[in-house]
Write a protein that holds these residues in place. Structure first.
Motif, PDB file in Angstrom:
ATOM      1  N   UNK A 121      -8.125  65.348 -16.054  1.00 41.66           N
ATOM      2  CA  UNK A 121      -7.097  66.264 -15.542  1.00 41.66           C
ATOM      3  C   UNK A 121      -7.572  66.991 -14.290  1.00 41.66           C
ATOM      4  N   UNK A 122      -8.843  67.381 -14.267  1.00 41.93           N
ATOM      5  CA  UNK A 122      -9.385  68.035 -13.067  1.00 41.93           C
ATOM      6  C   UNK A 122      -9.425  67.072 -11.878  1.00 41.93           C
ATOM      7  N   UNK A 170      -4.434  55.071 -14.380  1.00 39.72           N
ATOM      8  CA  UNK A 170      -3.241  55.403 -15.134  1.00 39.72           C
ATOM      9  C   UNK A 170      -3.532  55.676 -16.602  1.00 39.72           C
ATOM     10  N   UNK A 171      -4.786  55.964 -16.923  1.00 38.86           N
ATOM     11  CA  UNK A 171      -5.154  56.228 -18.312  1.00 38.86           C
ATOM     12  C   UNK A 171      -5.541  57.682 -18.572  1.00 38.86           C
ATOM     13  N   UNK A 172      -5.691  58.483 -17.536  1.00 42.23           N
ATOM     14  CA  UNK A 172      -6.134  59.872 -17.711  1.00 42.23           C
ATOM     15  C   UNK A 172      -5.143  60.726 -18.479  1.00 42.23           C
ATOM     16  N   UNK A 173      -3.921  60.773 -18.031  1.00 41.90           N
ATOM     17  CA  UNK A 173      -2.927  61.617 -18.704  1.00 41.90           C
ATOM     18  C   UNK A 173      -2.527  61.030 -20.060  1.00 41.90           C
ATOM     19  N   UNK A 174      -2.376  59.708 -20.203  1.00 45.18           N
ATOM     20  CA  UNK A 174      -2.135  59.186 -21.559  1.00 45.18           C
ATOM     21  C   UNK A 174      -3.233  59.587 -22.549  1.00 45.18           C
ATOM     22  N   UNK A 185       8.341  62.284 -16.312  1.00 45.68           N
ATOM     23  CA  UNK A 185       8.870  61.524 -17.453  1.00 45.68           C
ATOM     24  C   UNK A 185       8.047  60.269 -17.747  1.00 45.68           C
ATOM     25  N   UNK A 186       7.335  59.755 -16.745  1.00 40.04           N
ATOM     26  CA  UNK A 186       6.552  58.523 -16.921  1.00 40.04           C
ATOM     27  C   UNK A 186       5.073  58.781 -17.225  1.00 40.04           C
ATOM     28  N   UNK A 187       4.639  60.029 -17.204  1.00 43.65           N
ATOM     29  CA  UNK A 187       3.206  60.320 -17.268  1.00 43.65           C
ATOM     30  C   UNK A 187       2.505  59.873 -18.543  1.00 43.65           C
TER      31      UNK A 187
END
Length: 176
Positions: free
Chosen positions: A39-40, A109-113, A92-94
């Motif tokens: 996140x950082x 594309x794996x950090x927020x999931x 909406x896609x995060x």
């Protein structure tokens, strides 16, 4: 804190505000650390490595169901940046694996999931507020542990032999 400051870079002002009595959560510290780092890094990248990021740790009590969040006690880790912000369509896609707003080769594309997975594992949710051109706030709302306890530094714990005996344990590893 020094490691987090190094991660965001010298042109980013990083602040941390922690309540003294934030309840623990039942989650592997490595998992929490990984999500925090991701996140950082996302915040840093959204600001082109210049700006301000704040981390806040708080307790939250929910007395009745609020959206997807049932009544209970929660520990909240909030990361706020003054980066480029996101549209509602992007937000909406995060949670989708492999979705990224970064250029090819710049993000997985794996950090927020992984933040959504951690929140689900802890009986909580992820809250995202963002305004294009002003920044983003992501809050990990994690179910607090009902356990009471104290944190000890390495080597600080004394073991009472009368309660635990004085046995010796031998560990043998077989590398074959």
């Amino acid at each position: 804190f020094a490691l987090l400051k190094h991660l965001v870079g010298r042109d980013v002002t990083l602040t941390m505000d922690c309540d003294e009595d934030v309840a623990p959560v039942l989650a592997p510290s490595s998992r929490v650390r990984s999500v925090l780092f991701n996140l950082l890094a996302n915040s840093r990248d959204a600001m082109d490595a210049k700006g301000e990021i704040s981390i806040r740790l708080r307790n939250r009590v929910v007395y009745g169901r609020v959206g997807q969040l049932p009544a209970g006690r929660y520990s909240v880790i909030e990361i706020q940046d003054d980066g480029c912000g996101m549209t509602q369509e992007v937000i909406a896609k995060l949670g989708q694996a492999f979705f990224t707003t970064k250029a090819s080769g710049k993000g997985t594309g794996l950090g927020i999931p992984s933040a959504f997975e951690l929140a689900e594992m802890c009986g909580g949710i992820v809250e995202i507020e963002s305004t294009v051109g002003q920044g983003t706030t992501i809050a990990l709302v994690l179910g607090s542990s009902p356990a009471e306890g104290r944190l000890f530094e390495n080597g600080q714990v004394e073991i009472d032999a009368t309660l635990h005996g004085n046995a010796t344990i031998m560990v043998i590893e077989n590398d074959t």
